[in-house]
Design an enzyme around this catalytic site. Structure first.
Site, short mmCIF file in Angstrom:
data_model
loop_
_atom_site.label_atom_id
_atom_site.label_comp_id
_atom_site.label_asym_id
_atom_site.label_seq_id
_atom_site.Cartn_x
_atom_site.Cartn_y
_atom_site.Cartn_z
N SER A 174 0.38 -0.77 -0.04
CA SER A 174 -0.15 -0.09 -0.02
C SER A 174 1.10 1.39 -0.06
O SER A 174 1.60 0.86 0.47
CB SER A 174 -0.85 -0.12 1.52
OG SER A 174 -1.30 1.25 1.37
N TYR A 229 -0.90 -1.32 10.16
CA TYR A 229 -1.78 -2.05 8.74
C TYR A 229 -0.56 -0.94 7.66
O TYR A 229 0.03 -2.43 7.53
CB TYR A 229 -2.51 -1.03 8.19
CG TYR A 229 -3.33 -1.12 6.73
CD1 TYR A 229 -3.65 -2.38 6.74
CD2 TYR A 229 -2.91 -0.16 5.71
CE1 TYR A 229 -4.30 -2.71 5.00
CE2 TYR A 229 -2.82 -0.36 4.70
CZ TYR A 229 -4.36 -1.19 3.82
OH TYR A 229 -4.06 -1.77 2.64
P1 NAP Z 1 -12.18 -5.25 -0.08
O1 NAP Z 1 -13.13 -4.31 -1.12
O2 NAP Z 1 -12.27 -5.09 1.39
O3 NAP Z 1 -11.86 -7.27 -0.64
C1 NAP Z 1 -10.50 -7.76 0.32
C2 NAP Z 1 -10.91 -8.58 -0.38
O4 NAP Z 1 -10.21 -9.49 0.54
C3 NAP Z 1 -12.92 -9.67 -0.58
O5 NAP Z 1 -12.27 -10.27 -1.51
C4 NAP Z 1 -12.30 -10.56 0.59
O6 NAP Z 1 -12.44 -11.70 0.58
C5 NAP Z 1 -11.21 -11.13 0.70
N1 NAP Z 1 -10.45 -11.58 1.83
C6 NAP Z 1 -10.55 -10.36 3.22
N2 NAP Z 1 -9.78 -11.32 4.34
C7 NAP Z 1 -9.58 -12.74 3.71
C8 NAP Z 1 -8.38 -13.67 4.13
N3 NAP Z 1 -8.75 -13.80 5.65
N4 NAP Z 1 -9.02 -14.87 3.08
C9 NAP Z 1 -8.80 -15.02 2.29
N5 NAP Z 1 -9.44 -13.56 0.96
C10 NAP Z 1 -9.93 -12.71 2.51
O7 NAP Z 1 -10.19 -5.11 -0.25
P2 NAP Z 1 -9.63 -4.38 -1.69
O8 NAP Z 1 -9.47 -2.92 -1.17
O9 NAP Z 1 -9.87 -4.59 -2.59
O10 NAP Z 1 -8.25 -4.80 -1.51
C11 NAP Z 1 -7.67 -5.34 -2.09
C12 NAP Z 1 -6.22 -5.41 -1.63
O11 NAP Z 1 -5.64 -4.06 -1.55
C13 NAP Z 1 -5.62 -5.73 -0.11
O12 NAP Z 1 -5.13 -6.26 0.40
C14 NAP Z 1 -5.63 -4.17 0.53
O13 NAP Z 1 -4.60 -3.97 1.59
C15 NAP Z 1 -4.96 -3.47 -1.02
N6 NAP Z 1 -4.91 -1.76 -0.34
C16 NAP Z 1 -6.09 -1.49 -1.05
C17 NAP Z 1 -6.87 -0.25 -0.89
C18 NAP Z 1 -7.95 0.92 -1.48
O14 NAP Z 1 -7.37 2.21 -1.63
N7 NAP Z 1 -8.63 0.00 -1.24
C19 NAP Z 1 -5.17 0.74 -0.95
C20 NAP Z 1 -3.68 0.28 -1.02
C21 NAP Z 1 -3.71 -1.54 -0.83
P3 NAP Z 1 -14.14 -12.53 1.12
O15 NAP Z 1 -15.51 -10.86 1.78
O16 NAP Z 1 -14.69 -13.35 0.97
O17 NAP Z 1 -13.43 -12.54 2.69
#
Ligand code: NAP
Length: 253
Positions: A148, A161
């Site tokens: 991130s 985080y």
């Molecule tokens: P999101 O919309 O909350 O989706 C999270 C995904 O992770 C969901 O598919 C969820 O699946 C899965 N997940 C959560 N816990 C899990 C576990 N224990 N085992 C397997 N799957 C799990 O999040 P996102 O924004 O797409 O984030 C994706 C990645 O990008 C993350 O690593 C996050 O830290 C990173 N990131 C996001 C941002 C941002 O601004 N959005 C910025 C920087 C980095 P289920 O619902 O099936 O549990």
């Protein structure tokens, strides 16, 4: 004259496993890699219906996909997930470690439950899949981890985080060296603020707008912006990028 073989195409039979692909960035990466020509395993933990809908969307577009349940923080479940994908598709070429969770609190107010969960999913979860991938990815494979941009911004409230994501960056660089001789690249993508549940949850529209405007491009990232970077790293054009953390954030930092 046209070439019979276009080396910019993903060769037939390549397989990608995307963790946390039921929603958000992971779902978009799964769809993008399927369009690129990969057979895709859509991992989920708590959202089976959403994962099935990602698979259905890929199949309707003519791609190949399966949904596979595993909580990435559980090493036994992760091993079984790799077994299931290998048995369905014959092997794994690309691992995208996207699953992640984010809870914010100042260090002095952070509870054990919250930090333990972020460490278990973001850091140990990434480690669990990397350990399997290190022994099982096919020659010439690709590993894409997810950090991130907070590891550069280091804002108050993001300590736990950011610490898990800094660990992911360290694992990325070390594993890229440990896999010498296998032709496997290991990189991380560090998204900036991206419009998904994880980012939007709990923020007022005014706060979201003010964060969006911190980018010189004056908008939030979209999941497709991150999937485009994953597509490059997973595909033929990414073959010389190795051991890097690539910030995909519109220039925010
Ligand atoms: P999101 O919309 O909350 O989706 C999270 C995904 O992770 C969901 O598919 C969820 O699946 C899965 N997940 C959560 N816990 C899990 C576990 N224990 N085992 C397997 N799957 C799990 O999040 P996102 O924004 O797409 O984030 C994706 C990645 O990008 C993350 O690593 C996050 O830290 C990173 N990131 C996001 C941002 C941002 O601004 N959005 C910025 C920087 C980095 P289920 O619902 O099936 O549990």
């Amino acid at each position: 004259m046209t070439n019979a073989h276009d080396d910019r195409q993903v060769p037939h039979g390549k397989v990608a496993l995307v963790t946390g692909a039921s929603r958000g960035i992971g779902a978009e990466i799964a769809g993008r890699l399927a369009r690129d020509g990969f057979s895709v395993a859509v991992n989920y933990a708590g959202s089976p219906a959403a994962a099935r809908s990602v698979v259905a969307g890929i199949e309707e577009a003519g791609g190949r996909a399966i949904a596979v349940r595993a909580d990435v923080s559980d090493p036994v479940a992760v091993r079984h997930m790799f077994d299931a994908v290998e048995s369905a598709f014959g092997g794994i070429d690309v691992l995208v470690n996207n699953a992640g969770v984010m809870d914010l609190a100042p260090v002095g107010e952070m509870t054990d439950d919250i930090i333990d969960r972020m460490v278990a999913i973001n850091l140990k979860g990434t480690f669990n899949t990397l350990r399997e991938a290190a022994g099982r990815l096919r020659q010439g494979g690709r590993i894409i981890n997810t950090s991130s941009t907070v590891t550069r911004l280091l804002q108050p409230g993001y300590g736990a985080y950011a610490a898990t994501k800094a660990g992911v960056e360290a694992l990325t660089a070390v594993l890229s060296k440990e896999l010498r001789g296998r032709g496997i690249t290991v990189n991380a993508i560090a998204p900036g603020p991206t419009a998904t549940d994880l980012f939007l949850r709990g923020k007022s529209p005014e706060l979201v707008e003010s964060i969006a405007m911190t980018s010189p491009l004056e908008r939030l990232g979209r999941p497709a912006d991150i999937a485009a970077a994953a597509s490059v790293l997973a595909g033929p054009d990414g073959s010389w990028i190795n051991g890097q953390t690539i910030r995909v954030n519109g220039g925010i930092a």
